[in-house]
Design a protein around this motif. Structure first.
Motif, mmCIF file in Angstrom:
data_model
loop_
_atom_site.group_PDB
_atom_site.id
_atom_site.type_symbol
_atom_site.label_atom_id
_atom_site.label_comp_id
_atom_site.label_asym_id
_atom_site.label_seq_id
_atom_site.Cartn_x
_atom_site.Cartn_y
_atom_site.Cartn_z
ATOM 1 N N THR A 54 -4.541 14.985 3.704
ATOM 2 C CA THR A 54 -3.549 16.047 4.135
ATOM 3 C C THR A 54 -2.041 16.080 3.260
ATOM 4 O OG1 THR A 54 -4.231 15.357 6.402
ATOM 5 C CG2 THR A 54 -2.349 16.983 6.264
ATOM 6 N N CYS A 55 -1.592 15.061 2.924
ATOM 7 C CA CYS A 55 -0.327 14.805 1.974
ATOM 8 C C CYS A 55 -0.574 15.414 0.698
ATOM 9 C CB CYS A 55 0.068 13.306 2.143
ATOM 10 S SG CYS A 55 0.798 12.716 3.497
ATOM 11 N N ALA A 56 -2.053 14.968 0.236
ATOM 12 C CA ALA A 56 -2.276 15.280 -1.042
ATOM 13 C C ALA A 56 -2.182 17.104 -1.150
ATOM 14 C CB ALA A 56 -3.652 14.632 -1.547
ATOM 15 N N VAL A 70 6.323 17.270 3.504
ATOM 16 C CA VAL A 70 4.782 17.077 3.646
ATOM 17 C C VAL A 70 4.303 16.175 4.931
ATOM 18 C CG1 VAL A 70 2.716 15.717 2.332
ATOM 19 C CG2 VAL A 70 4.678 17.121 1.298
ATOM 20 N N HIS A 71 5.289 15.219 5.210
ATOM 21 C CA HIS A 71 4.818 14.410 6.339
ATOM 22 C C HIS A 71 5.063 15.058 7.417
ATOM 23 C CE1 HIS A 71 4.295 11.059 3.342
ATOM 24 N NE2 HIS A 71 3.771 10.503 4.399
ATOM 25 N N GLY A 72 6.277 15.833 7.691
ATOM 26 C CA GLY A 72 6.570 16.692 8.919
ATOM 27 C C GLY A 72 5.532 17.743 9.075
ATOM 28 N N THR A 76 2.877 10.660 -2.386
ATOM 29 C CA THR A 76 3.864 11.407 -1.776
ATOM 30 C C THR A 76 5.014 10.915 -0.813
ATOM 31 O OG1 THR A 76 1.524 12.624 -1.085
ATOM 32 C CG2 THR A 76 3.917 13.214 0.519
ATOM 33 N N GLN A 77 5.017 9.779 -0.469
ATOM 34 C CA GLN A 77 5.891 9.033 0.110
ATOM 35 C C GLN A 77 6.956 8.646 -0.893
ATOM 36 O OE1 GLN A 77 3.190 7.081 3.768
ATOM 37 N NE2 GLN A 77 3.971 5.778 1.932
ATOM 38 N N ALA A 78 6.340 8.270 -2.086
ATOM 39 C CA ALA A 78 7.589 7.908 -3.181
ATOM 40 C C ALA A 78 8.231 8.911 -3.403
ATOM 41 C CB ALA A 78 6.720 7.428 -4.430
ATOM 42 N N ALA A 138 -7.759 13.077 7.374
ATOM 43 C CA ALA A 138 -7.181 11.824 6.999
ATOM 44 C C ALA A 138 -5.847 12.040 6.483
ATOM 45 C CB ALA A 138 -7.979 10.982 5.783
ATOM 46 N N HIS A 139 -4.974 11.112 6.744
ATOM 47 C CA HIS A 139 -3.500 11.526 6.401
ATOM 48 C C HIS A 139 -3.294 11.538 4.933
ATOM 49 C CE1 HIS A 139 0.922 10.937 6.423
ATOM 50 N NE2 HIS A 139 0.860 10.109 5.496
ATOM 51 N N GLY A 140 -4.153 10.713 4.289
ATOM 52 C CA GLY A 140 -3.773 10.774 2.630
ATOM 53 C C GLY A 140 -4.018 12.156 2.226
ATOM 54 N N MET A 178 -2.811 8.900 -2.881
ATOM 55 C CA MET A 178 -2.005 10.212 -2.919
ATOM 56 C C MET A 178 -0.937 10.180 -1.779
ATOM 57 S SD MET A 178 -2.820 12.339 -5.371
ATOM 58 C CE MET A 178 -1.743 13.804 -5.240
ATOM 59 N N ASP A 179 -1.341 9.510 -0.664
ATOM 60 C CA ASP A 179 -0.202 9.304 0.315
ATOM 61 C C ASP A 179 0.878 8.257 -0.157
ATOM 62 O OD1 ASP A 179 1.020 8.862 2.897
ATOM 63 O OD2 ASP A 179 -0.165 7.233 3.598
ATOM 64 N N ALA A 180 0.698 7.365 -0.993
ATOM 65 C CA ALA A 180 1.787 6.468 -1.747
ATOM 66 C C ALA A 180 2.573 7.353 -2.575
ATOM 67 C CB ALA A 180 1.007 5.378 -2.349
HETATM 68 FE FE LIG Z 1 2.234 8.837 4.594
#
Ligand SMILES: [Fe+2]
Length: 373
Positions: free
Chosen positions: A279-281, A261-263, A196-198, A275-277, A192-194
């Motif tokens: 949080t992003c999800a 999302v990352h900010g 989000t980044q995409a 975990a970062h992923g 889900m981090d990947a």
């Molecule tokens: Fe990330």
């Protein structure tokens, strides 16, 4: 408007099942190696495999890096590297191992500690780091090819990224077979981090035709295979899609920047020790809803790659994927409270936030956090 195309990637990237076997032949001859590996490598046979592969080299091994590493953790790795006079680092693990080893390999060759650079008392990293090979065991951050690494300062709880061309690995080996032993919860969060980044790269203010091609392909691969990679861990095609998707994502966002999302995710993650992923999800769906008014066409374009037609279709698919991978829709369980909002708002104004397509005021951020707490 002038677009900036700055191509800073590892000089060598090997991708594919079995690519790890090529590691010994790609390392400097006679290197004294610091092998930094995730704690699970001790139990799942990966440490043994690497020791066998690297039998011709002098090895110092660090097994286990704290999740969401802090500055002390990086300094610990730097100290071990300096004491053992290593001249190469091989990092094999998830995003935390990658980030800690990337910064350590760079600072080992420079004066001082990671703190000096993180806090700005030494702002110039003027020497290239020692040779660094990065082999990810999760498909998420794409840290194996990016020029940045994220850390928490244990004194201030501030989580931020340090970025420098000398942090880019010299060699990345992305072998999907290395991700097969990742537990489903790790596969879900990092995937889900990947994703989000995409998506953030695709709708970022810094997106270009070059990054759009990469991020769209990444979204397609991840949307089609993340659920399968979680449910059928041995499915090499799904693992391969995820590994390639996360690598393409990093190629895109390291050029385009990310988004809200990352900010917002970094201070939320450091408040809640989440975990970062994950949080992003959790943030991805509400942030996409927020961005829909200015990025609707691009989101509709992504929907077309996943069987839909509109921005709403795409946002619904993202939300459904989060649910299918077992990640909650809000931070209630993680303990987000109103008392955290001040810290989050003060620490969310990073480069990622500036790249978000729709402006968000502090009040807008607070309103979103209220709905998620
Ligand atoms: Fe990330």
């Amino acid at each position: 408007m002038t677009m900036a195309y700055s191509m800073q990637f590892p000089p060598q990237v090997l991708f594919g099942a079995g690519a790890v076997e090529q590691l010994p032949g790609k390392l400097p001859a006679g290197a004294k190696i610091l092998l930094v590996i995730g704690a699970s490598a001790r139990h799942n046979g990966l440490q043994k495999k690497l020791e066998t592969l690297l039998a011709d080299f002098e090895l110092t091994i660090i097994c286990g890096v704290m999740p969401e590493p802090d500055l002390d953790e990086v300094d610990r790795i730097i100290d071990v590297g300096r004491q053992n006079k290593v001249n190469a680092v091989v990092a094999v693990g998830g995003g935390s191992v990658m980030d800690a080893a990337k910064a350590a390999s760079c600072i080992i060759a420079n004066p001082g500690s990671i703190r000096d650079y993180f806090n700005g008392s030494r702002s110039i990293i003027d020497r290239n780091g020692i040779f660094l090979a990065a082999l990810p065991t999760t498909s998420g951050t794409g840290a194996e090819i990016t020029p940045n690494a994220v850390f928490i300062d244990p004194e201030s709880s501030i989580k931020k990224s340090i970025r420098h061309q000398y942090i880019i690995p010299d060699l990345a080996i992305v072998d999907p077979v290395l991700t097969v032993s990742a537990p489903s919860s790790v596969t879900a969060a990092s995937g889900m981090d990947a994703l989000t980044q995409a998506v953030e790269a695709h709708i970022s203010r810094g997106a270009t035709a070059f990054t759009d091609a990469l991020s769209a392909q990444a979204v397609k691969l991840i949307m089609r295979s993340l659920e399968n990679a979680c449910k059928n861990p041995d499915d090499i095609q799904a693992r391969s899609d995820m590994a390639e998707g996360s690598m393409l994502t990093a190629l895109a966002f390291s050029q385009s920047g990310l988004g809200a999302v990352h900010g917002i995710g970094h201070p939320v993650g450091s408040c809640l020790h989440l975990a970062h992923g994950l949080t992003c999800a959790i943030l991805l769906t509400p942030v996409l809803e927020w961005n829909k008014s200015v990025a609707g066409d691009k989101l509709a374009g992504l929907a077309a790659l996943c069987g839909g037609t509109s921005a709403d279709d795409f946002i619904r698919s993202v939300s459904a994927l989060r649910e299918k991978t077992g990640i909650p829709a809000d931070f209630k369980e993680a303990g987000l409270k109103e008392e955290h909002f001040d810290f989050i708002v003060k620490n969310c104004r990073s480069g990622s936030m500036k790249a978000n397509p729709a402006d968000m005021s502090d009040q807008d951020v607070i309103a979103m956090l209220k709905r998620l707490s």
